[in-house]
Design a protein around this motif. Structure first.
Motif, PDB file in Angstrom:
ATOM      1  N   GLU A   1       0.852  -1.190   0.000  1.00 41.63           N
ATOM      2  CA  GLU A   1       0.000   0.000   0.000  1.00 41.63           C
ATOM      3  C   GLU A   1       0.892   1.245   0.000  1.00 41.63           C
ATOM      4  OE1 GLU A   1      -3.087   2.054   3.238  1.00 41.63           O
ATOM      5  OE2 GLU A   1      -1.979   0.208   3.708  1.00 41.63           O
TER       6      GLU A   1
ATOM      7  N   ARG B   1       3.969   0.511   2.306  1.00 44.78           N
ATOM      8  CA  ARG B   1       3.757  -0.248   3.547  1.00 44.78           C
ATOM      9  C   ARG B   1       3.464  -1.700   3.209  1.00 44.78           C
ATOM     10  NH1 ARG B   1      -0.370  -2.092   6.790  1.00 44.78           N
ATOM     11  NH2 ARG B   1      -0.111  -1.831   9.040  1.00 44.78           N
ATOM     12  N   LEU B   2       4.165  -2.580   3.901  1.00 39.30           N
ATOM     13  CA  LEU B   2       3.908  -4.021   3.794  1.00 39.30           C
ATOM     14  C   LEU B   2       3.184  -4.458   5.056  1.00 39.30           C
ATOM     15  CD1 LEU B   2       4.910  -6.752   2.161  1.00 39.30           C
ATOM     16  CD2 LEU B   2       6.409  -6.963   4.152  1.00 39.30           C
ATOM     17  N   PRO B   3       2.048  -5.129   4.934  1.00 43.38           N
ATOM     18  CA  PRO B   3       1.317  -5.531   6.137  1.00 43.38           C
ATOM     19  C   PRO B   3       2.004  -6.713   6.837  1.00 43.38           C
ATOM     20  CG  PRO B   3       0.225  -6.438   4.212  1.00 43.38           C
ATOM     21  CD  PRO B   3       1.359  -5.576   3.704  1.00 43.38           C
ATOM     22  N   ALA B   4       1.640  -6.952   8.080  1.00 46.53           N
ATOM     23  CA  ALA B   4       2.151  -8.091   8.855  1.00 46.53           C
ATOM     24  C   ALA B   4       1.281  -9.317   8.586  1.00 46.53           C
ATOM     25  CB  ALA B   4       2.117  -7.756  10.337  1.00 46.53           C
ATOM     26  N   ARG B   5       1.931 -10.434   8.288  1.00 46.82           N
ATOM     27  CA  ARG B   5       1.173 -11.676   8.096  1.00 46.82           C
ATOM     28  C   ARG B   5       2.021 -12.858   8.562  1.00 46.82           C
ATOM     29  NH1 ARG B   5      -0.700 -10.595   1.947  1.00 46.82           N
ATOM     30  NH2 ARG B   5      -2.342  -9.078   2.379  1.00 46.82           N
TER      31      ARG B   5
ATOM     32  N   TYR C   1       4.444 -14.665   6.158  1.00 46.07           N
ATOM     33  CA  TYR C   1       5.720 -14.074   5.714  1.00 46.07           C
ATOM     34  C   TYR C   1       6.902 -14.564   6.536  1.00 46.07           C
ATOM     35  CZ  TYR C   1       2.850 -10.646   3.174  1.00 46.07           C
ATOM     36  OH  TYR C   1       1.965 -10.036   2.335  1.00 46.07           O
TER      37      TYR C   1
ATOM     38  N   GLY D   1       5.642  -7.989  11.513  1.00 44.00           N
ATOM     39  CA  GLY D   1       5.000  -6.705  11.800  1.00 44.00           C
ATOM     40  C   GLY D   1       5.051  -5.897  10.526  1.00 44.00           C
ATOM     41  N   PRO D   2       4.299  -4.808  10.454  1.00 49.56           N
ATOM     42  CA  PRO D   2       4.309  -4.020   9.217  1.00 49.56           C
ATOM     43  C   PRO D   2       5.695  -3.425   8.981  1.00 49.56           C
ATOM     44  CG  PRO D   2       2.560  -3.295  10.724  1.00 49.56           C
ATOM     45  CD  PRO D   2       3.416  -4.251  11.481  1.00 49.56           C
TER      46      PRO D   2
ATOM     47  N   ILE E   1       7.908  -0.487   6.584  1.00 54.13           N
ATOM     48  CA  ILE E   1       7.792   0.731   5.788  1.00 54.13           C
ATOM     49  C   ILE E   1       9.013   0.844   4.882  1.00 54.13           C
ATOM     50  CG2 ILE E   1       7.661   3.266   5.884  1.00 54.13           C
ATOM     51  CD1 ILE E   1       5.190   1.866   7.004  1.00 54.13           C
TER      52      ILE E   1
ATOM     53  N   ASP F   1      10.884  -0.590  10.660  1.00 56.29           N
ATOM     54  CA  ASP F   1       9.742  -1.240  11.300  1.00 56.29           C
ATOM     55  C   ASP F   1       8.881  -0.183  12.008  1.00 56.29           C
ATOM     56  OD1 ASP F   1      11.066  -0.567  13.605  1.00 56.29           O
ATOM     57  OD2 ASP F   1      11.716  -2.603  14.074  1.00 56.29           O
ATOM     58  N   GLU F   2       7.918  -0.642  12.762  1.00 59.84           N
ATOM     59  CA  GLU F   2       6.983   0.296  13.400  1.00 59.84           C
ATOM     60  C   GLU F   2       7.650   1.142  14.476  1.00 59.84           C
ATOM     61  OE1 GLU F   2       2.507  -0.748  13.121  1.00 59.84           O
ATOM     62  OE2 GLU F   2       3.510  -2.216  14.414  1.00 59.84           O
TER      63      GLU F   2
END
Lengths: 134, 134, 134, 134
Positions: C24, C35-39, C42, C92-93, C95, C116-117
């Protein structure tokens, strides 16, 4: 910092190839800054007025390693080096400015930006380093 | 091949820094092979008897670019270079052997293996190159 | 800029693997930020809670290329990529923030910092890119 | 070798992202060979029929690390990765073949060649690795 700017000058002068290159430290904090003098002998392709890529790579290698040596007072070995040439480096003094991206107990990663006298970014290089106790 | 081994010798001698390095072509086919002589001045860390990383990088840059120049007769510019140091390079002659991984109309990628006189692999480097018509 | 942030969203969603990654865009100027989401999927090494290196590399590749696509509206091909892992990337997400180091007519070089966050620098990567007219 | 080919299969299946990628070991000696299956979801640019660069990078990272894990039975962390894309990787199975360039007590360097079903060289990547005792 374990080393002073004078210590770095002495270390560079004690190294046969660094001494030959004529490297000079300009600043140590907040970032190590080294200066490479202009010399016709540093030309690569004949009559190009462009520095040899190996001269730029040498400057990156010294700057990346010396930034950690200045902090630890020890010795480092370069594990690997990557270098992007962004603009032709015309014969003239170059400035290397080092960012320490990571410093651990046994490994470090540093990045060096090479600029010319007009402050244009000529090249950017990164080194992974192994810290050796002495 | 557009160039002969004599052409490569002349090109290396015409370049100020390549001439200073004392590079000599040993073979052109099936792979370009260059030789770097041993000199105390190439030492990095004082009294280490180890070659400066910039000397190894210079050898990689010349070998990677000359392999394409030999094929095209033109000029190339190094876009980027990556170099892994595998063993300390003791002061002594080094041999660079080039593999052309890809050669297109405007871009090429070559890989150079650096070995010592005992045929031990000292370093491996890759260059992305831009082909320039002349 | 030839593309808007909405255009980038559409381009990412149209790509099968980028869409799967869930990338996103958060900002376009002065620098592209993705931004890459946390999953959990991964994760690399089982039960490590650490992201797979290939996920980080994918994020670098997309960010490095999209920063140029946003400026040209065209297409780019990655010539090469180099990536330094500085800290373990916990699930975790992430950036990605891109710096365009050089943009020419046919070639570009971009650098992506992955944080990271907690805004800790996790990795840094560079791509050499070939610009393709469309 | 500390691991068998079955051990490698189990390790790959236990990793969420490696399992998702569908990686399969084909050989362990004299070189580790991994196979990535063909899937439409691996496409990068829409309707290009070309694999996403991050998929190729993921394959390189797994192959480079698994070659050392197979020898030590331990764990490794990737320090850095460099990857040259030589030809567009059309959607189809890819084969990764690993050469161990250096293996020390705490560090290793490995190189992976990625070929397609026609045995054309698609990409070549290198990883510097930190060996972690477990």
């Amino acid at each position: 910092m374990k080393l002073s700017i004078d210590d770095i000058t002495h270390r560079l002068e004690a190294s046969p190839f660094n001494s030959w290159l004529g490297l000079e430290p300009l600043a140590l904090e907040p970032q190590l800054v080294l200066r490479l003098p202009a010399r016709p002998l540093y030309e690569g392709r004949p009559h190009s007025n462009i520095l040899h890529g190996g001269i730029v790579a040498s400057l990156v290698d010294v700057a990346c390693t010396m930034a950690i040596i200045a902090r630890t007072g020890g010795t480092v070995a370069t594990i690997d080096l990557s270098l992007d040439f962004l603009r032709p480096a015309r014969i003239g003094p170059l400035i290397a400015t080092v960012e320490v991206l990571r410093q651990g107990k046994t490994l470090a990663t540093t990045q060096t930006r090479i600029t010319d006298e007009q402050d244009d970014l000529i090249a950017i290089g990164r080194c992974a380093l192994k810290l050796i106790e002495t």
